[in-house]
Scaffold this active site. Sequence first.
Site, PDB file in Angstrom:
ATOM      1  N   LYS A   9      80.737 -20.463  29.516  1.00 41.72           N
ATOM      2  CA  LYS A   9      80.734 -21.222  28.255  1.00 41.72           C
ATOM      3  C   LYS A   9      82.118 -21.190  27.599  1.00 41.72           C
ATOM      4  CE  LYS A   9      77.475 -18.650  26.366  1.00 41.72           C
ATOM      5  NZ  LYS A   9      77.260 -17.670  27.454  1.00 41.72           N
ATOM      6  N   ARG A 122      85.766  -9.474  35.064  1.00 40.96           N
ATOM      7  CA  ARG A 122      86.469 -10.118  33.936  1.00 40.96           C
ATOM      8  C   ARG A 122      87.442  -9.134  33.274  1.00 40.96           C
ATOM      9  NH1 ARG A 122      83.297 -13.204  29.253  1.00 40.96           N
ATOM     10  NH2 ARG A 122      82.071 -11.289  29.169  1.00 40.96           N
ATOM     11  N   ARG A 154      85.883  -5.747  28.682  1.00 35.86           N
ATOM     12  CA  ARG A 154      85.050  -5.836  27.472  1.00 35.86           C
ATOM     13  C   ARG A 154      83.987  -4.739  27.505  1.00 35.86           C
ATOM     14  NH1 ARG A 154      82.812 -11.782  25.942  1.00 35.86           N
ATOM     15  NH2 ARG A 154      80.768 -10.795  25.853  1.00 35.86           N
ATOM     16  N   ARG A 165      71.956  -7.838  28.353  1.00 36.30           N
ATOM     17  CA  ARG A 165      72.307  -9.157  27.789  1.00 36.30           C
ATOM     18  C   ARG A 165      71.513 -10.255  28.480  1.00 36.30           C
ATOM     19  NH1 ARG A 165      78.546  -8.887  28.758  1.00 36.30           N
ATOM     20  NH2 ARG A 165      78.545 -11.055  28.062  1.00 36.30           N
TER      21      ARG A 165
END
Length: 218
Positions: A9, A122, A154, A165
């Site tokens: 996204k 990531r 993160r 999540r």
Amino acid sequence: MFGPPGSGKGTQAKLLEESLDVCHISTGDMLRERVASGDALGKAVAGIMESGGLVPDETVNRMVEERIEQPDCANGFILDGYPRTVNQAKLLVGVLGAKKIAPMLVHLKVDYNEIITRLSSRRICSQCGAVYSMPLSPQAEAECERCGGKLTIRDDDREEVVRERLKAYDRQTTPVLEFLRGVGFQALGVEAGKRSPQVILGDIQGLIEAKYGVSKVV
Ligand code: AP5
């Protein structure tokens, strides 16, 4: 921009922000800024975000309502990570109706196993916020290609948190699609796994062209 954690996204929203000259509203980024600032709201939501849960609707709704009113959103805006519950979607439908905005709902579809791999690779630049995926940009392993900043992981990208999540997405966010369809939105599905960001962008631009008659303004 709708889809599970790690579906791309943010990546797509950033690419579209540049080509469409509209603003990119990421509730995740806004919340992380508040956590980093250490203000009262940031302190209140830090634990929730770290465990992979969703921040209360009132908090997020207020942030988004205020953000949409900023001058840089006058040309339009891309919502990334919002709405994530039916209550948030209800508020959004009201806001869009009042502003007479014709929305477009893009649903990025990616297999959950691919998501877990993506999020574990990531890295985010601690200075400029650039996002990297190690398999896509192996040369970026040590430092940011743009500014030389240190690349970090993160807090909520640890596998056990990613699984939480995804559970929150299944439980609280997937019903949003049904709700939005019920009030007349058409969810435009885009295959967002195992294809490059540029190829996915091309598909989304095609959908934008078909709906609004234009897919690039800058
Ligand atoms: P948020 O920051 O919104 O996280 P998320 O939705 O879980 O999404 P991500 O940022 O992880 O992924 P993305 O889909 O943007 O993918 P990206 O482009 O980065 O929210 C974080 C937390 O904040 C939530 O858990 C919650 O606590 C809270 N929160 C936020 N909004 C909220 C709301 N509305 N209500 C309540 N709480 C809220 O890509 C991921 C990786 O994949 C990157 O490394 C990227 O380089 C790579 N990648 C992208 N595209 C491709 C591709 N095509 N192929 C291979 N790799 C790719």
